[in-house]
Design a protein around this motif. Structure first.
Motif, PDB file in Angstrom:
ATOM      1  N   TYR A  32     -21.253  22.975   8.002  1.00 38.34           N
ATOM      2  CA  TYR A  32     -20.738  24.065   7.290  1.00 38.34           C
ATOM      3  C   TYR A  32     -21.681  24.987   6.961  1.00 38.34           C
ATOM      4  N   SER A  33     -23.053  24.609   7.049  1.00 39.31           N
ATOM      5  CA  SER A  33     -24.205  25.288   6.623  1.00 39.31           C
ATOM      6  C   SER A  33     -24.289  26.373   7.910  1.00 39.31           C
ATOM      7  N   LEU A  34     -24.331  25.737   9.160  1.00 41.18           N
ATOM      8  CA  LEU A  34     -24.346  26.549  10.309  1.00 41.18           C
ATOM      9  C   LEU A  34     -23.126  27.329  10.964  1.00 41.18           C
ATOM     10  N   GLU A 290     -35.801  23.544  -4.536  1.00 39.03           N
ATOM     11  CA  GLU A 290     -36.995  23.101  -3.191  1.00 39.03           C
ATOM     12  C   GLU A 290     -38.213  23.392  -3.907  1.00 39.03           C
ATOM     13  N   LYS A 291     -38.261  24.739  -4.637  1.00 37.94           N
ATOM     14  CA  LYS A 291     -39.479  25.096  -5.591  1.00 37.94           C
ATOM     15  C   LYS A 291     -39.894  23.975  -6.552  1.00 37.94           C
ATOM     16  N   ALA A 292     -38.833  23.774  -7.368  1.00 37.14           N
ATOM     17  CA  ALA A 292     -39.194  22.728  -8.424  1.00 37.14           C
ATOM     18  C   ALA A 292     -39.529  21.407  -7.973  1.00 37.14           C
ATOM     19  N   LEU A 293     -38.987  20.755  -6.628  1.00 34.35           N
ATOM     20  CA  LEU A 293     -39.446  19.759  -6.054  1.00 34.35           C
ATOM     21  C   LEU A 293     -41.083  19.709  -5.817  1.00 34.35           C
ATOM     22  N   SER A 294     -41.319  21.002  -5.243  1.00 32.01           N
ATOM     23  CA  SER A 294     -42.970  21.226  -4.973  1.00 32.01           C
ATOM     24  C   SER A 294     -43.446  20.889  -6.300  1.00 32.01           C
ATOM     25  N   ALA A 308     -31.828  12.871  -8.038  1.00 31.98           N
ATOM     26  CA  ALA A 308     -30.596  13.337  -7.858  1.00 31.98           C
ATOM     27  C   ALA A 308     -30.558  14.775  -7.791  1.00 31.98           C
ATOM     28  N   ILE A 309     -30.380  15.395  -6.556  1.00 26.22           N
ATOM     29  CA  ILE A 309     -30.538  16.820  -6.325  1.00 26.22           C
ATOM     30  C   ILE A 309     -29.666  17.542  -5.679  1.00 26.22           C
ATOM     31  N   CYS A 310     -29.279  18.684  -6.175  1.00 29.33           N
ATOM     32  CA  CYS A 310     -28.224  19.533  -5.540  1.00 29.33           C
ATOM     33  C   CYS A 310     -28.593  20.016  -4.298  1.00 29.33           C
ATOM     34  N   VAL A 311     -27.562  19.942  -3.419  1.00 34.13           N
ATOM     35  CA  VAL A 311     -28.072  20.257  -1.781  1.00 34.13           C
ATOM     36  C   VAL A 311     -26.977  21.524  -1.291  1.00 34.13           C
ATOM     37  N   GLU A 316     -29.291  26.396   3.639  1.00 27.57           N
ATOM     38  CA  GLU A 316     -30.505  25.683   4.051  1.00 27.57           C
ATOM     39  C   GLU A 316     -31.060  24.427   3.405  1.00 27.57           C
ATOM     40  N   ASP A 317     -30.293  24.265   2.113  1.00 22.37           N
ATOM     41  CA  ASP A 317     -30.638  22.973   1.291  1.00 22.37           C
ATOM     42  C   ASP A 317     -30.569  21.987   1.956  1.00 22.37           C
TER      43      ASP A 317
END
Length: 351
Positions: A32-34, A290-294, A308-311, A316-317
């Motif tokens: 779906y992303s591609l 992604e920023k918050a994970l860093s 538990a992270i929304c993607v 690109e998530d």
């Protein structure tokens, strides 16, 4: 990134997915992303409905409608109703009417060009699905008063989400420990923290709830007053402490945005909770994951909390978020689950 690097990244992610449902979700989400083609999401949703069987509310609805060819009404013009219409359309079940009690919605065009109407216009010989996540009993009584037979009303016994467990707390994947310490990133009004309290059976030590929208934060503070050891931070999560342009007043859709109407303070989990123990981090922060994970790298590296992270917020998530977690700590194993009947609410669990 070179082609071979891309291949190895995808292969590394795929190799740490723990079950067939996760692998299928990854491949369909990636497709779906591609491609942007909704068929990939529809195939994912239908596969999950079939996998879960009678444990899924949409499966039970489809069984209820099996062989029925009469008039069909969905009561509810919100997100739940839209999900129902989407699935019924794919299963060639024609919805004749969408009804709602909100007068402001009457006349609006919804799925398949159907206008939203007053419940007074529901045909008395129609089957009706109650497509809302609140006030279900009141709507059932309203429909009965309108002359709809009880046996022609589908009454939901849970909210309109895939599966039986609340999002982020899938008991197929997670079980609570003792003295859980929860970071609720994107806490909104506290409902996810409430689900955490229920999941942990109240055996938690602390909840750190982050919410950057002032309107949402007020509701969150009201929630925090009703439960013990809930600490509210009116801040967003990022990879460092700074201020960012922010789109406010959009309930669950508030987000960091170049077109924002205000600025908000953001911080990192490492800075805010430096030296404090964390057992579980959830993030639903509208594309800032992604920023918050860093900004959580030190805690993730040393303490290895469950994640538990929304993607699903950005195409690109589905690649960048699992890749970033593995860069921080390669010991994690992954599960993926999808919780809505449309293209939102895909969660990566890192254990």
């Amino acid at each position: 990134m070179k082609n071979m690097d891309i291949y190895h990244t995808l292969k590394n992610i795929y190799n740490v997915l723990e079950d067939d449902a996760s692998r299928m979700t990854f491949l369909k989400r990636l497709e779906y992303s591609l491609s942007g083609k909704e068929e990939a999401i529809f195939e994912l949703v239908d596969a999950e409905i079939e996998r879960l069987g009678p444990g899924d509310i949409m499966y039970r609805l489809l069984q209820w409608l099996k062989g029925y060819s009469g008039k069909m009404t969905v009561f509810g013009a919100g997100f739940a109703g839209a999900q129902i219409c989407s699935v019924l359309h794919r299963h060639h079940i024609k919805v004749n009417r969408i009804a709602d009690n909100n007068r402001l919605l009457w006349g609006n065009v919804q799925a398949d060009g159907i206008q939203v109407s007053s419940p007074d216009f529901i045909d008395r010989d129609s089957r009706v699905v109650i497509g809302v996540n609140s006030c279900v009993e009141e709507i059932f009584e309203q429909l009965c008063a309108l002359g709809i037979r009880k046996e022609d009303i589908f009454v939901p016994d849970k909210q309109w989400w895939i599966g039986t467990d609340p999002q982020y707390f899938d008991t197929e994947i997670l079980s609570p420990g003792i003295d859980e310490i929860f970071v609720d990133g994107g806490s909104l009004d506290g409902n996810d923290s409430l689900n955490f309290i229920k999941w942990s059976k109240g055996a938690y030590k602390a909840i750190y709830a982050f919410e950057s929208d002032s309107g949402n934060s007020r509701k969150l503070c009201e929630f925090a007053q009703r439960y013990r050891d809930v600490y509210v931070f009116e801040e967003g999560l990022w990879d460092r402490e700074t201020s960012l342009s922010f789109l406010s007043g959009k309930a669950e859709n508030c987000a960091v945005s170049e077109n924002g109407d205000c600025r908000v303070h953001v911080t990192s989990i490492d800075k805010k909770l430096s030296g404090q123990k964390v057992t579980f981090i959830k993030m639903d922060i509208e594309g800032s994951e992604e920023k918050a994970l860093s900004g959580s790298a030190d805690i993730i590296r040393k303490q290895k909390p469950r994640l538990a992270i929304c993607v699903y917020h950005k195409p690109e998530d589905i690649i960048e978020i699992p890749q970033r977690i593995l860069e921080i700590n390669s010991e994690y194993r992954f599960y993926l689950r999808h919780y809505s009947y449309v293209d939102t609410e895909t969660v990566l669990y890192a254990i």
